[in-house]
Design a protein around this motif. Structure first.
Motif, PDB file in Angstrom:
ATOM      1  N   MET A   4     -61.253 -48.184 -79.493  1.00  0.00           N
ATOM      2  CA  MET A   4     -60.747 -48.638 -78.193  1.00  0.00           C
ATOM      3  C   MET A   4     -60.761 -47.538 -77.145  1.00  0.00           C
ATOM      4  N   ASN A   5     -60.411 -46.321 -77.535  1.00  0.00           N
ATOM      5  CA  ASN A   5     -60.356 -45.235 -76.555  1.00  0.00           C
ATOM      6  C   ASN A   5     -61.722 -45.013 -75.906  1.00  0.00           C
ATOM      7  N   ALA A   6     -62.739 -44.887 -76.734  1.00  0.00           N
ATOM      8  CA  ALA A   6     -64.087 -44.664 -76.210  1.00  0.00           C
ATOM      9  C   ALA A   6     -64.545 -45.857 -75.375  1.00  0.00           C
ATOM     10  N   TYR A   7     -64.184 -47.064 -75.810  1.00  0.00           N
ATOM     11  CA  TYR A   7     -64.587 -48.271 -75.078  1.00  0.00           C
ATOM     12  C   TYR A   7     -63.976 -48.294 -73.685  1.00  0.00           C
ATOM     13  N   LEU A   8     -62.682 -48.065 -73.595  1.00  0.00           N
ATOM     14  CA  LEU A   8     -61.999 -48.137 -72.305  1.00  0.00           C
ATOM     15  C   LEU A   8     -62.403 -46.984 -71.387  1.00  0.00           C
ATOM     16  N   CYS A   9     -62.579 -45.795 -71.968  1.00  0.00           N
ATOM     17  CA  CYS A   9     -63.061 -44.667 -71.158  1.00  0.00           C
ATOM     18  C   CYS A   9     -64.475 -44.946 -70.653  1.00  0.00           C
ATOM     19  N   MET A  10     -65.269 -45.623 -71.481  1.00  0.00           N
ATOM     20  CA  MET A  10     -66.617 -46.011 -71.069  1.00  0.00           C
ATOM     21  C   MET A  10     -66.572 -46.976 -69.891  1.00  0.00           C
ATOM     22  N   LEU A  11     -65.666 -47.959 -69.934  1.00  0.00           N
ATOM     23  CA  LEU A  11     -65.562 -48.912 -68.832  1.00  0.00           C
ATOM     24  C   LEU A  11     -65.207 -48.215 -67.525  1.00  0.00           C
ATOM     25  N   VAL A  12     -64.228 -47.309 -67.567  1.00  0.00           N
ATOM     26  CA  VAL A  12     -63.835 -46.580 -66.359  1.00  0.00           C
ATOM     27  C   VAL A  12     -64.992 -45.732 -65.845  1.00  0.00           C
ATOM     28  N   SER A  13     -65.711 -45.094 -66.761  1.00  0.00           N
ATOM     29  CA  SER A  13     -66.833 -44.227 -66.374  1.00  0.00           C
ATOM     30  C   SER A  13     -67.982 -45.034 -65.778  1.00  0.00           C
ATOM     31  N   LEU A  14     -68.264 -46.204 -66.342  1.00  0.00           N
ATOM     32  CA  LEU A  14     -69.322 -47.049 -65.786  1.00  0.00           C
ATOM     33  C   LEU A  14     -68.932 -47.568 -64.408  1.00  0.00           C
ATOM     34  N   TYR A  15     -67.660 -47.911 -64.236  1.00  0.00           N
ATOM     35  CA  TYR A  15     -67.191 -48.314 -62.911  1.00  0.00           C
ATOM     36  C   TYR A  15     -67.450 -47.194 -61.904  1.00  0.00           C
ATOM     37  N   ALA A  16     -67.072 -45.965 -62.279  1.00  0.00           N
ATOM     38  CA  ALA A  16     -67.244 -44.822 -61.376  1.00  0.00           C
ATOM     39  C   ALA A  16     -68.722 -44.599 -61.045  1.00  0.00           C
ATOM     40  N   LEU A  17     -69.572 -44.738 -62.048  1.00  0.00           N
ATOM     41  CA  LEU A  17     -71.002 -44.493 -61.852  1.00  0.00           C
ATOM     42  C   LEU A  17     -71.641 -45.575 -60.991  1.00  0.00           C
ATOM     43  N   ILE A  18     -71.325 -46.829 -61.258  1.00  0.00           N
ATOM     44  CA  ILE A  18     -71.953 -47.945 -60.547  1.00  0.00           C
ATOM     45  C   ILE A  18     -71.500 -48.023 -59.095  1.00  0.00           C
ATOM     46  N   THR A  19     -70.253 -47.676 -58.826  1.00  0.00           N
ATOM     47  CA  THR A  19     -69.699 -47.810 -57.474  1.00  0.00           C
ATOM     48  C   THR A  19     -69.741 -46.509 -56.675  1.00  0.00           C
ATOM     49  N   CYS A  20     -70.265 -45.447 -57.250  1.00  0.00           N
ATOM     50  CA  CYS A  20     -70.289 -44.149 -56.561  1.00  0.00           C
ATOM     51  C   CYS A  20     -71.266 -44.211 -55.386  1.00  0.00           C
TER      52      CYS A  20
END
Length: 580
Positions: free
Chosen positions: A187-203
């Motif tokens: 779960m930790n890696a999954y949720l950190c991945m979601l936040v990171s993808l959000y940051a990357l896609i919306t940057c």
């Protein structure tokens, strides 16, 4: 790896459906339509977490909990089939339009980055869970929830099991321990991945544009580099700190869009409440609720207010009940919340001792005999001790924050006087108070490193607002270069920690060697080294010195633990020693 991917798909489907169901309800009640996939997933995660917590109050969180969750998802799909069909058509249509149009180089590069980040976090999730607190109590907490759901007075056995976090029932729900011969910790890696993808896609800087919130997204990438080693473990620090950055970044994006309804901010406040249930150290983020509350009251949007209140209660109440049943306090370790004198209640002295230890260790004082003294020290007394033990970067960031605070405060005072509040005063006040709260309560770098970037981040946002186009373009280009550098560094750090890439399943928890001890007809496991019992030696008595003072509340371990009546007035520490 295959099993991890299957787990992630299952998680995405279930939380996505729950999130869609809530947003459809919100639209029907308030008229506000949210179509953002990240908001849908995160509000789904918050609601599924509350469901797992609530389920644990009555039953173990295992196969039955997943079956009920699947049935709820099927029911939502049936009731909302038309809206879900329209949503699916819109997604397919958008994908088709992307294929028809010629992709720009920046879009192709962003797509490559997205795939790379996903794969890196996928690999991280498959690594062994190496973290001191995981073997100390995280793994045992999850195992208790998997096996029993909730055990009254569990904090009496091991005080750190009273560190109730909403994250633990969520991990138990998706551990698949009932299905396979191990408990997954993805779960930790999954949720950190979601936040990171959000940051990357919306940057925005990757498109040559500039947005103030990009500076928070850069901190997300920086934090990933600093803490990549811990993301395979089921700890509570990594995700909640990244989630704090997500909420603030999203909030700033909404402020810049200027046309967001109060409900959009209300959803972010629900996510902030969820973050609080994961880690109480981010409690000041709840100050954000001032903005949507005032706006909704002014507009007399009572239906929205009622829905938000009920959603907040649904998220918060199971967390408080779990606190109460585990420790006897609705918010551990705050003894003031111990309203009821139940038989499983932890000793007030033990709870206060634990609170003193948390504060003292965060201030750099590890001598048990000085805990009380350390908690009564003034800032000028404990700060030099704390300073001498900290890393250089943290010292630099602290100095930067202290230097910026009066400047930042002055900017906001001037803006309020001029009624120029394009970045509303609420978010500015929140980041300042969150930093001060962290520094004055428990300034531990492990769960405060992100806090040190909040005030500088908001300061940069204000500078960008007041700057000319030339400076803003330079900022956008510099930020884009930084994104590339940080992603390369994250890739390098990930590669260096990889032990192996198991194709069929994620790695096991580390197996710890323990001794066996018979206590009231139960085999308890006591640690041989560093108080670590890990996941497999269950149930673990991390501090066996407490056992002589405890008894079962009934005939079985599921009935819970309590302090023996004759010892309820002694000064018993959390480690099982008596202070005269």
């Amino acid at each position: 790896m295959i099993l991890t991917l299957m787990n992630w798909i299952y998680i995405t489907l279930t939380v996505g459906i729950i999130g869609i169901g809530f947003l459809i309800l919100l639209h029907k009640v308030t008229g506000y339509a949210c179509k953002e996939i990240d908001v849908c997933l995160f509000i789904g995660i918050a609601l599924v977490t509350a469901y797992a917590e609530g389920f644990s109050l009555f039953c173990k969180v295992a196969g039955l909990a997943n079956m009920v969750l699947i049935l709820i998802c099927i029911l939502i799909c049936i009731l909302c089939r038309k809206r879900m069909r329209d949503l699916l058509k819109a997604v397919i249509s958008k994908a088709g339009s992307i294929r028809e149009n010629k992709l720009s180089k920046s879009a192709v590069m962003r797509g490559i980055f997205v795939i790379a980040v996903f794969v890196l976090f996928w690999i991280i999730a498959c690594q062994r869970a190496y973290h001191a607190d995981t073997d100390l109590y995280h793994a045992q907490s999850i195992r208790w929830i998997e096996e029993y759901g909730l055990v009254k007075g569990l904090g009496n056995l091991h005080h750190r099991l009273a560190y109730n976090s909403a994250f633990m029932p969520l991990q138990a729900l998706y551990s698949w321990g009932f299905l396979i011969d191990q408990s997954m910790h993805v779960m930790n890696a999954y949720l950190c991945m979601l936040v990171s993808l959000y940051a990357l896609i919306t940057c925005s800087c990757l498109q040559g544009k500039h947005k103030g919130s990009d500076c928070f997204k850069l901190v997300i990438f920086l934090y990933n580099i600093m803490n990549v080693v811990l993301m395979a473990s089921p700890g509570t620090d990594n995700f909640v700190l990244l989630f704090l950055l997500y909420i603030l970044s999203k909030w700033c994006d909404y402020v810049e869009e200027k046309d967001k309804q109060a409900e959009a901010y209300g959803i972010l406040c629900l996510l902030a409440l969820y973050a609080l249930t994961v880690k109480v150290s981010v409690a000041m983020i709840m100050l954000l609720v001032i903005k949507p509350a005032v706006k909704l009251l002014k507009e007399k949007r009572y239906q929205s207010i009622i829905l938000m209140i009920f959603a907040g209660i649904f998220i918060l109440l199971p967390f408080c009940f779990r606190n109460f049943f585990i420790s006897g306090y609705f918010l551990y370790p705050a003894t003031i919340t111990g309203f009821f004198d139940v038989d499983w209640k932890m000793l007030p002295y033990s709870v206060n001792f634990d609170k003193q230890e948390i504060t003292s260790r965060a201030r750099g004082i590890f001598d048990m005999e000085r805990y009380s003294e350390a908690c009564n020290m003034s800032l000028l007394e404990w700060l030099p001790i704390w300073w001498s033990a900290k890393e250089l970067w943290l010292k630099i960031m602290l100095v930067v924050n202290i230097a910026l605070l009066p400047v930042f405060l002055g900017i906001n005072i001037v803006r309020v006087a001029r009624k120029d509040v394009s970045y509303d005063i609420v978010v500015n006040m929140t980041v300042m108070i969150q930093f001060i709260y962290w520094l004055m309560t428990a300034p531990n770098s492990r769960y405060g490193s992100v806090v040190l970037f909040l005030v500088p981040g908001m300061f940069i946002i204000h500078v960008l607002e007041m700057s000319k186009d030339g400076f803003q373009r330079i900022y956008a280009k510099s930020a884009a270069v930084m994104v590339g550098i940080l992603l390369l560094c994250f890739t390098y750090r990930t590669v260096t920690i990889i032990e192996k890439i198991p194709l069929k399943r994620s790695s096991y928890y580390v197996r710890r060697e323990c001794d066996e001890l018979e206590w009231e007809g139960i085999t308890m496991y006591t640690p041989i080294e560093n108080c670590n019992t890990g996941y497999y030696c269950f149930p673990g008595a991390t501090y066996p010195g407490r056992l002589p003072y405890l008894e079962l509340r009934g005939d079985t371990i599921q009935d819970g633990f309590r302090i023996k009546e004759e010892y309820k007035h002694i000064h018993l520490t959390t480690y099982g020693t008596i202070i005269e």
